[in-house]
Scaffold this active site. Structure first.
Site, mmCIF file in Angstrom:
data_model
loop_
_atom_site.group_PDB
_atom_site.id
_atom_site.type_symbol
_atom_site.label_atom_id
_atom_site.label_comp_id
_atom_site.label_asym_id
_atom_site.label_seq_id
_atom_site.Cartn_x
_atom_site.Cartn_y
_atom_site.Cartn_z
ATOM 1 N N ASN A 1 8.609 -11.939 -0.102
ATOM 2 C CA ASN A 1 10.038 -12.145 -0.343
ATOM 3 C C ASN A 1 10.838 -10.894 -0.007
ATOM 4 O OD1 ASN A 1 10.258 -14.885 -1.409
ATOM 5 N ND2 ASN A 1 9.032 -14.146 -3.131
ATOM 6 N N ASP B 1 -0.268 -6.069 0.653
ATOM 7 C CA ASP B 1 0.116 -5.280 -0.506
ATOM 8 C C ASP B 1 -0.032 -3.829 -0.111
ATOM 9 O OD1 ASP B 1 1.207 -5.052 -3.049
ATOM 10 O OD2 ASP B 1 -0.747 -4.849 -4.002
ATOM 11 N N LYS C 1 8.623 5.198 13.371
ATOM 12 C CA LYS C 1 7.849 4.915 12.162
ATOM 13 C C LYS C 1 6.741 3.914 12.460
ATOM 14 C CE LYS C 1 8.112 2.799 7.574
ATOM 15 N NZ LYS C 1 8.920 2.046 6.590
ATOM 16 N N HIS D 1 1.430 2.997 7.864
ATOM 17 C CA HIS D 1 0.317 2.269 7.264
ATOM 18 C C HIS D 1 0.402 0.779 7.575
ATOM 19 C CE1 HIS D 1 3.829 2.883 4.815
ATOM 20 N NE2 HIS D 1 3.568 1.791 4.127
#
Length: 198
Positions: free
Chosen positions: A8, A68, A173, A178
């Site tokens: 979201n 995550d 970036k 990551h």
């Protein structure tokens, strides 16, 4: 190829779409009519990513992936870690999270302000489950710099550049972040599996 990204977070969605490019159409939860408050109650990044992806796959039937991400600060024994998005509390925003992080690092010398961002992506495609990871190492600045990006970008200084993510362009970036590293592994897998199925 269509894939649902189970998030979201509009910033993450935009960033992933930019990294993926035109080869794969990334659908948002809104695109598939999902307005659920998807739980993140696992104790690891991988567990949370799998939980979110399974929620969408089981309830909506789409092949999907979820991520995550955690910021692990060495001087804080790996905190905020899996609680990075809600470090200052469930209803707090990125500003509050950064303020708390900087406060807890007050008095810590530069050489002990080392940290790393880690992203785990869980892909559920067909009957298969696949995990992809990406990391970037750096340090936490003493104050916020820059206005680009989101989350902890104004205080995280990657080793490769020596300047905070928030002072870098999105393109710069995405060369080292990551999330981009994990996403590129996802893209490489999808490309290879697509070739093998031809």
């Amino acid at each position: 190829m269509d894939l649902v990204f189970a998030t979201n977070n509009a910033h993450k969605l935009e960033e992933i779409r930019r990294i993926v490019g035109d080869g794969i159409r990334i659908l948002s939860l809104r695109d598939i009519g999902c307005h659920d408050d998807i739980p993140e109650t696992a104790e690891t990044l991988e567990g949370n990513a799998l939980q979110k992806a399974r929620w969408v796959k089981e309830r909506y039937g789409y092949d999907c992936f979820a991520d995550d991400t955690g910021l692990m600060v060495d001087a804080l024994d790996g905190a905020p870690g899996i609680y990075s998005a809600r470090y200052a509390g469930p209803q707090c925003d990125a500003e509050a999270n950064m303020e708390l992080l900087l406060k807890r690092l007050e008095g810590i010398p530069d050489d002990r302000r080392t940290a790393a961002f880690h992203t785990v992506i869980a892909l559920l495609q067909g009957d298969g489950t696949h995990i992809f990871t990406g990391s970037v190492h750096g340090r936490i600045a003493r104050e916020k710099h820059g206005t680009n990006g989101f989350g902890y970008d104004p205080v995280f200084v990657p080793d490769e550049t020596g300047v905070p993510f928030a002072e870098m362009s999105a393109e710069a970036k995405n060369l080292i972040s990551h999330r981009s590293r994990a996403t590129r592994r996802l893209i490489d897998y999808l490309a290879s599996s697509s070739t093998n199925n031809e």
